[in-house]
Design a protein around this motif. Structure first.
Motif, PDB file in Angstrom:
ATOM      1  N   ILE A  22      -5.669  -1.026 -19.448  1.00 34.20           N
ATOM      2  CA  ILE A  22      -5.994   0.403 -19.374  1.00 34.20           C
ATOM      3  C   ILE A  22      -5.269   1.044 -18.205  1.00 34.20           C
ATOM      4  CG2 ILE A  22      -7.862   2.038 -18.900  1.00 34.20           C
ATOM      5  CD1 ILE A  22      -9.671   0.196 -20.575  1.00 34.20           C
ATOM      6  N   SER A  23      -5.217   0.368 -17.065  1.00 34.65           N
ATOM      7  CA  SER A  23      -4.544   0.962 -15.910  1.00 34.65           C
ATOM      8  C   SER A  23      -3.047   1.102 -16.156  1.00 34.65           C
ATOM      9  CB  SER A  23      -4.810   0.142 -14.645  1.00 34.65           C
ATOM     10  OG  SER A  23      -4.232  -1.140 -14.763  1.00 34.65           O
ATOM     11  N   ARG A  24      -2.454   0.226 -16.970  1.00 34.73           N
ATOM     12  CA  ARG A  24      -1.034   0.354 -17.296  1.00 34.73           C
ATOM     13  C   ARG A  24      -0.790   1.482 -18.287  1.00 34.73           C
ATOM     14  NH1 ARG A  24       0.548  -5.030 -19.432  1.00 34.73           N
ATOM     15  NH2 ARG A  24      -1.508  -5.751 -18.917  1.00 34.73           N
ATOM     16  N   LEU A  25      -1.772   1.783 -19.144  1.00 34.76           N
ATOM     17  CA  LEU A  25      -1.604   2.821 -20.145  1.00 34.76           C
ATOM     18  C   LEU A  25      -1.805   4.215 -19.583  1.00 34.76           C
ATOM     19  CD1 LEU A  25      -3.386   1.270 -23.247  1.00 34.76           C
ATOM     20  CD2 LEU A  25      -0.940   1.401 -22.801  1.00 34.76           C
ATOM     21  N   LEU A  26      -2.586   4.337 -18.510  1.00 31.58           N
ATOM     22  CA  LEU A  26      -2.861   5.645 -17.925  1.00 31.58           C
ATOM     23  C   LEU A  26      -1.652   6.130 -17.132  1.00 31.58           C
ATOM     24  CD1 LEU A  26      -6.486   5.055 -16.672  1.00 31.58           C
ATOM     25  CD2 LEU A  26      -5.782   6.423 -18.620  1.00 31.58           C
ATOM     26  N   ILE A 114       6.586   1.074 -28.153  1.00 27.03           N
ATOM     27  CA  ILE A 114       7.528   1.667 -27.190  1.00 27.03           C
ATOM     28  C   ILE A 114       7.418   0.966 -25.844  1.00 27.03           C
ATOM     29  CG2 ILE A 114       8.046   3.768 -25.884  1.00 27.03           C
ATOM     30  CD1 ILE A 114       7.212   5.313 -28.456  1.00 27.03           C
ATOM     31  N   HIS A 115       6.189   0.656 -25.434  1.00 30.10           N
ATOM     32  CA  HIS A 115       5.976  -0.041 -24.164  1.00 30.10           C
ATOM     33  C   HIS A 115       6.606  -1.428 -24.196  1.00 30.10           C
ATOM     34  CE1 HIS A 115       4.040  -1.020 -20.396  1.00 30.10           C
ATOM     35  NE2 HIS A 115       3.531  -2.110 -20.945  1.00 30.10           N
ATOM     36  N   LEU A 116       6.451  -2.153 -25.311  1.00 28.65           N
ATOM     37  CA  LEU A 116       7.064  -3.475 -25.424  1.00 28.65           C
ATOM     38  C   LEU A 116       8.577  -3.389 -25.372  1.00 28.65           C
ATOM     39  CD1 LEU A 116       4.887  -5.310 -28.108  1.00 28.65           C
ATOM     40  CD2 LEU A 116       4.928  -5.671 -25.641  1.00 28.65           C
ATOM     41  N   LYS A 122      15.374  -1.319 -20.365  1.00 27.93           N
ATOM     42  CA  LYS A 122      15.061   0.080 -20.099  1.00 27.93           C
ATOM     43  C   LYS A 122      15.448   0.925 -21.306  1.00 27.93           C
ATOM     44  CE  LYS A 122      15.526  -0.266 -15.158  1.00 27.93           C
ATOM     45  NZ  LYS A 122      16.133   0.259 -13.958  1.00 27.93           N
ATOM     46  N   LEU A 123      14.526   1.805 -21.693  1.00 24.01           N
ATOM     47  CA  LEU A 123      14.809   2.705 -22.803  1.00 24.01           C
ATOM     48  C   LEU A 123      15.631   3.879 -22.292  1.00 24.01           C
ATOM     49  CD1 LEU A 123      11.396   2.860 -24.673  1.00 24.01           C
ATOM     50  CD2 LEU A 123      13.430   1.640 -25.348  1.00 24.01           C
TER      51      LEU A 123
END
Length: 189
Positions: A22-26, A114-116, A122-123
């Motif tokens: 959750i902390s990575r998604l926020l 997208i995160h993966l 790097k995108l």
């Protein structure tokens, strides 16, 4: 310490395994601990629900001035209760609409993919690296048609209208506490 963090099912583990996710998604300014701290503050300042819904404490205001005083004081007194009512209405709206659940799953899936991809390399789009906020925006853009089909706009306005009706009615018709009344009478004009 590493053994505690690597075993999410250990009873000695301080944090839940979902807390890291959750902390990575926020967004960067909003961490899981900030969200948890905000919810804890709301939970501590909540007024008892029995007093909140006590039918004997409801009456019609005598005039428009009293109505305005009630609304202002009750919003200040019961702001945490009103926050949980708002969150409950959002939860009800999401659970009662399977299409919204699907739309949220599509958004979460798009963001996860997208995160993966960004973890692998790097995108870069049009020569610019995508930041975390840009990734969220891209996931939102990908899932926007599904949200539109699910009627998310109508759900947002339903939640806002229902919240305004419930909270407005309660704040207008709930009598002020006796301490609030004494404070009102003692104010200088």
């Amino acid at each position: 310490m590493d053994s505690k963090m690597s075993d999410p099912f250990s009873s000695e583990s301080e944090e839940l395994p979902a807390a890291g996710i959750i902390s990575r998604l926020l967004p960067k300014g909003l961490s899981g601990s900030v969200l948890k701290e905000w919810l804890d503050r709301r939970r501590k300042s909540i007024r008892p629900w029995t007093g909140f819904v006590d039918q004997r404490k409801f009456s019609k205001p005598k005039n428009f001035g009293e109505l305005c005083q009630r609304v202002v004081r009750n919003l200040d007194t019961y702001h945490s209760n009103y926050t949980f009512i708002f969150l409950g209405l959002i939860l009800y709206c999401i659970i009662s609409s399977p299409m919204l659940l699907i739309a949220l799953a599509v958004f979460a899936g798009a963001f996860y993919i997208i995160h993966l991809k960004s973890l692998e390399s790097k995108l870069v789009v049009f020569g610019r690296e995508l930041t975390h906020g840009h990734q969220l925006g891209l996931a939102g853009a990908v899932s926007l048609p599904v949200f539109w089909l699910a009627g998310a706009g109508a759900a947002v306005f339903w939640v806002l209208g229902a919240t305004l009706a419930v909270i407005g009615t309660h704040a207008a018709f709930r009598e002020l506490e006796s301490t609030d009344m004494e404070e009102l009478l003692m104010e200088s004009v």
